[in-house]
Design an enzyme around this catalytic site. Structure first.
Site, mmCIF file in Angstrom:
data_model
loop_
_atom_site.group_PDB
_atom_site.id
_atom_site.type_symbol
_atom_site.label_atom_id
_atom_site.label_comp_id
_atom_site.label_asym_id
_atom_site.label_seq_id
_atom_site.Cartn_x
_atom_site.Cartn_y
_atom_site.Cartn_z
ATOM 1 N N ILE A 6 0.638 -1.187 0.190
ATOM 2 C CA ILE A 6 0.020 -0.031 0.046
ATOM 3 C C ILE A 6 0.859 1.469 -0.111
ATOM 4 O O ILE A 6 0.255 2.185 0.087
ATOM 5 C CB ILE A 6 -1.026 0.106 1.267
ATOM 6 N N ASP A 7 2.043 1.126 -0.073
ATOM 7 C CA ASP A 7 3.065 2.258 0.039
ATOM 8 C C ASP A 7 3.205 2.951 -1.253
ATOM 9 O O ASP A 7 3.851 4.085 -1.448
ATOM 10 C CB ASP A 7 4.521 1.926 0.425
ATOM 11 N N HIS A 59 -4.480 -4.408 -2.999
ATOM 12 C CA HIS A 59 -4.950 -3.894 -1.647
ATOM 13 C C HIS A 59 -4.958 -2.405 -1.569
ATOM 14 O O HIS A 59 -4.686 -1.797 -0.390
ATOM 15 C CB HIS A 59 -3.971 -4.366 -0.606
ATOM 16 N N CYS A 68 -19.832 10.722 1.103
ATOM 17 C CA CYS A 68 -20.349 11.499 -0.200
ATOM 18 C C CYS A 68 -19.544 10.815 -1.170
ATOM 19 O O CYS A 68 -19.957 11.003 -2.191
ATOM 20 C CB CYS A 68 -20.279 13.075 -0.018
ATOM 21 N N CYS A 110 -17.785 18.018 1.856
ATOM 22 C CA CYS A 110 -18.992 17.812 3.147
ATOM 23 C C CYS A 110 -18.948 19.049 3.971
ATOM 24 O O CYS A 110 -20.017 19.723 4.226
ATOM 25 C CB CYS A 110 -18.596 16.695 4.216
#
Length: 516
Positions: free
Chosen positions: A270-271, A288, A299, A323
């Site tokens: 995930i790096d 991943h 949203c 938001c």
């Protein structure tokens, strides 16, 4: 907060072509496994492994079912401290099982009295468990059944690929290489993997006392939605800060791309370091997800991942700016209560109509931003299955797995899903026992890929690759395709001051010695 037990990502078998035999996937229910192994030796306390076996029906982990049951009593290295078969005998027993099937195999071995069930287990890399010690030999038969089932479920090794030269020849001749990578390719950059004892991320999280039953719950989507503070309390410690760095192994994958050989890099990391190395997005599937982007959980608004980094490093929960803007526009943002109880109402500063300081307001309804990493309980990116099934499976001519133990589904299913006649190479520090690779190259990933490039005549430009690095390679005992790489430590030349001191000492010693 009482953390609830996560459900975990359901294991999904990838579809098989109609012409293929179904034997490549073996389904065993939890009840069947418990039935095989639920043995309670009289007078013996139930140990941790026995508890795990009996609790298997409530297990939420996404590891392979077979590995979850017997990983703790399986040895990656040959077992030599118990009454075990030799490595050569182990190979012969495994070949015999595949040649004649389990029923005839049992007749010729344990039924004929040639070998005990307990000793035969070691042929499949399984150490006889302590809680069965002292029981009759037939008590081990359920475990042997499980071991044989696991062995027959594996892809059969291709016998014509064994040596390092074979690996280099495959690299040079292949044009559509699938590379599957894990955390092991980033550890040389100081990024910890997840599962290593003591140094792995899960081991580190376990020591923090986060109030959760399992460190993996930090990455459970249901728990994140219920209370994101658990994830964000540790997110700053796992946030990648690579500053454009990448390892020699990343450079190796980029070299395959530059040589026109890379079909797809399936990365479990995930790096997002692949981008630093120049691996193109059309050649990369981040199974991943990664920290490269983030999405509002309310949203769906998406932003670049680094927009969250300041909040993450400060230990705050990042909120959705879209938001916030909508809440402010609708006038639904609430006045923030003062945290200073000693401040009186008379001295408290009043807000004016044009005061738009975000710090003066609570924003309880603003959506929480979540990095686009795949949590337990979330589906993998759509591209993962689509590319594998409809593109790579028909084109791949070589599979290279680097720096992963292949324990997390469904990525662990990639290798067995690809055609079994396609050669497979495994590169990591330790071998795996649940997949039969054709060539195992064991050791430091960076050292191994640098040596492969050297033998292939490719220049691997990277500051961590030493051009004069000496590499020793040896075969692991009992194997003809498992090679162990070791980088020789450079000899340290003495400093000039040390040289001068040693010379003066020798001179003084010679002067002090009496003439004969």
């Amino acid at each position: 907060m009482k953390s609830k037990r996560p459900v975990g990502r359901p294991r999904k078998n990838l579809p098989l072509k109609e012409s293929e035999p179904s034997k490549v996937r073996v389904e065993v229910t939890d009840d069947q496994v418990v039935g095989h192994l639920n043995v309670k030796p009289h007078g013996h306390a139930r140990n941790e492994l026995e508890e795990r076996i009996n609790d298997l029906s409530d297990s939420w982990e996404t590891e392979s079912l077979f590995e979850d049951v017997i990983e703790d009593i399986s040895d990656h290295k040959f077992i030599d401290d118990v009454d075990a078969v030799t490595p050569e005998e182990a190979v012969r027993y495994r070949q015999l099982l595949r040649a004649i099937g389990p029923q005839e195999f049992c007749k010729r071995t344990v039924d004929s009295g040639t070998i005990t069930v307990k000793r035969l287990l070691t042929a499949f890399g399984i150490r006889p468990p302590a809680f069965l010690e002292g029981l009759p030999d037939h008590a081990y038969f359920g475990l042997l059944t499980l071991a044989m089932t696991r062995e027959l479920a594996k892809r059969a090794k291709l016998p014509n690929y064994n040596t390092i030269d074979d690996a280099v020849a495959l690299l040079k001749s292949s044009r559509n290489i699938v590379v599957l990578t894990g955390a092991g390719i980033s550890t040389s950059l100081g990024i910890p993997d997840f599962r290593s004892k003591e140094t792995g991320l899960y081991s580190q999280l376990e020591k923090l006392g986060l109030g959760i039953s399992d460190p993996q719950e930090v990455f459970n989507i249901d728990i994140f939605r219920e209370d994101p503070t658990i994830f964000y309390s540790v997110a700053k410690d796992i946030l990648p800060d690579t500053k454009g760095l990448y390892s020699p192994t990343h450079a190796f994958i980029a070299k395959l791309q530059d040589e026109g050989k890379l079909l797809t890099n399936y990365s479990q990391n995930i790096d997002n370091i692949e981008a630093n190395a120049g691996i193109r997005p059309d050649k990369l599937v981040q199974c991943h997800g990664s920290f490269a982007t983030a999405t509002c959980q309310k949203c769906g608004y998406k932003v670049e991942g680094d927009a969250l980094f300041a909040d993450i490093k400060a230990g705050n929960i990042p909120r959705c700016v879209k938001c916030i803007a909508e809440l402010r526009g609708n006038g639904t943002m609430k006045r923030k209560r003062s945290c200073n109880k000693s401040t009186s109402k008379k001295t408290r500063r009043r807000s004016t109509d044009d005061d738009d300081d975000d710090g003066q307001y609570d924003i309880p309804d603003a959506g929480v931003m979540k990095p686009d990493i795949t949590f337990f309980g979330e589906e993998l990116p759509h591209e993962f299955g689509q590319r594998l099934v409809h593109h790579d499976r028909d084109l791949v001519d070589l599979v290279i797995v680097i720096g992963t133990s292949l324990k997390v589904a469904p990525v662990s299913e990639v290798v067995p899903y690809l055609p079994p006649h396609i050669p497979q190479i495994y590169i990591s520090r330790t071998p795996v026992s649940h997949v039969n690779f054709d060539i195992d190259l064991l050791g430091d990933c960076d050292v191994i890929v640098a040596e492969l490039c050297r033998r292939a005549g490719w220049q691997l430009d990277h500051p961590m690759v030493k051009p004069d690095q000496e590499i020793s390679v040896r075969l692991e005992e009992g194997y003809k395709s498992r090679h162990i790489f070791t980088a020789a430590e450079p000899e340290k030349s003495p400093k000039p001051e040390a040289k001068a001191k040693a010379k003066a000492k020798a001179k003084a010693k010679a002067k002090a010695e009496p003439e004969s």
